[in-house]
Scaffold this active site. Sequence first.
Site, PDB file in Angstrom:
ATOM      1  N   LYS A  68       0.923  -1.220  -0.009  1.00  0.00           N
ATOM      2  CA  LYS A  68       0.073   0.101   0.022  1.00  0.00           C
ATOM      3  C   LYS A  68       0.977   1.132   0.029  1.00  0.00           C
ATOM      4  CE  LYS A  68      -4.123   1.885   2.580  1.00  0.00           C
ATOM      5  NZ  LYS A  68      -4.778   1.647   3.740  1.00  0.00           N
ATOM      6  N   SER A 143      -9.671   1.724   2.581  1.00  0.00           N
ATOM      7  CA  SER A 143      -8.818   2.555   1.774  1.00  0.00           C
ATOM      8  C   SER A 143      -8.035   1.711   1.126  1.00  0.00           C
ATOM      9  CB  SER A 143      -7.953   3.537   2.520  1.00  0.00           C
ATOM     10  OG  SER A 143      -7.268   2.798   3.514  1.00  0.00           O
ATOM     11  N   SER A 167     -10.154  -0.983   6.867  1.00  0.00           N
ATOM     12  CA  SER A 167      -9.668  -0.733   5.674  1.00  0.00           C
ATOM     13  C   SER A 167      -8.803  -1.873   4.871  1.00  0.00           C
ATOM     14  CB  SER A 167      -8.420   0.337   5.548  1.00  0.00           C
ATOM     15  OG  SER A 167      -9.216   1.524   6.008  1.00  0.00           O
TER      16      SER A 167
END
Length: 477
Positions: A68, A143, A167
Amino acid sequence: MRSNILSLRAILDKKPSAINDVLTSINAKIELNKSSNFLLKNTVEIYSKKINKSDEKILLNNIPYVLKDNIATKDIVTTGGSLFLKNYLPPFSATVFELLEMNGALLVGKANMDEFGLGGTGSYSAFGVVHHPENSSLIAGGSSSGSAYAVAKDIVPFSIATDTGDSIRRPASICNVVGFKPTYGLISRNGVFPYAPSMDHVGIFAKFVSDIAIVSDVVIKHDKTDFSSQKSPDENQFFNELAIPFTRSIRFGYLKPLEKLFNKHLQKKWNNLKKTLEQKNYQLIPLDFDVELLKVIDSIYKIISYSEAVSCYSNLTGIVFGQKVFEPNSPSNFDQTITRNRDQFLGKQLKRRFVIGAFATDEKNFEKYFEKAQKIRRVLVDNFLNLFSDVDFVLSPSASCFASTIEDIQANKPYTNIIDDFLQLANFAGSPSITIPWLVQTKDQTIGLSISANCFEDKKLLQIAYWFEQLFDLNHD
């Protein structure tokens, strides 16, 4: 990964340039590891020597993965999904990245995400919306949207991401993969861009629980450079003890108030789950939880997380690092310079949430909003952890419904309820939680099964998730 089903050579021989094309087309990719010559078009040639010299003793030797893009990688652009850091080159690397490198894993790219992690849909990145892996009109969840997508499409066998509210686990539910958030502090946050430090967790996506366990053996390590790091009692035991049977009867619990909100698809699948467990002679205990407390989870989460976020990112000035607006003929003072830079390079959604956080922590509002939210959080955590005095694991759907359309999200239509909000309690408490594939209506309509455990029961949680995977044939194509 251990059986070489998804090897680096197989991935790259099959689609050396297609990986880049696919990631770019759905906005899942932000940055390839260009500065270290990790360009995908050259990856087969570059890594062929490493593959030929593979060392089976290295746990993740030659296994590709993505990070990420809020996890710092030295001299590799790390943006946090924000234009503000479009060309930012960290002078350091996150501990979790260094551990993966030491164990032979190969970083092939940085995954797109909602800006600085403030978003639950994958729709709020400065670099574009990440859509569902099976339907371009649907969201992937956020996210950690790009990280989930890369695993769902077999671009990589695992990815590393962060989970502050849900997330990792919500995108896992939507994209039909496994998403694991361990106990707070077990995976180091050193070098990870913060969102809300009291709730931030680093976690893992994979297709299978066994792969989650392998990666856990690498990244769950105590880190002296992270003041919030905690030592797991089960370091290096997650994979080797994954299939060890339990010596006593397991008690499963579920929140009775949530059942009233199940749609017809959830209700049917949930009834089948309860029936199957009962047939296997496992205790399934209905648990009470104050509905009024469940209703305030999301509000408490927003007040606390947005307040922590606005504090964490007060250093986004554009003066020391980050993007800046150049207007040589327009003299300005310090405040005007910061305002201009933030206005130009921060997204609208992020700025809205920063305003809420600033309001809640303003001197006039601090006691009324932020302090009160912290007190209610304590009540929520106490009630949540008390559940584990009666049961070993709490089961729940990972979402209240299937993936929303991107159009509905952009129109600000509601897409969650207290079924979804329940996942946030594991972040409040710092306890481990995992989502595994469960309800599959169609390829683009899936809902995961959430399993929660008490703090530091991570090994048992992975064991029971693996058991579910085998018992209910939850492995997926």
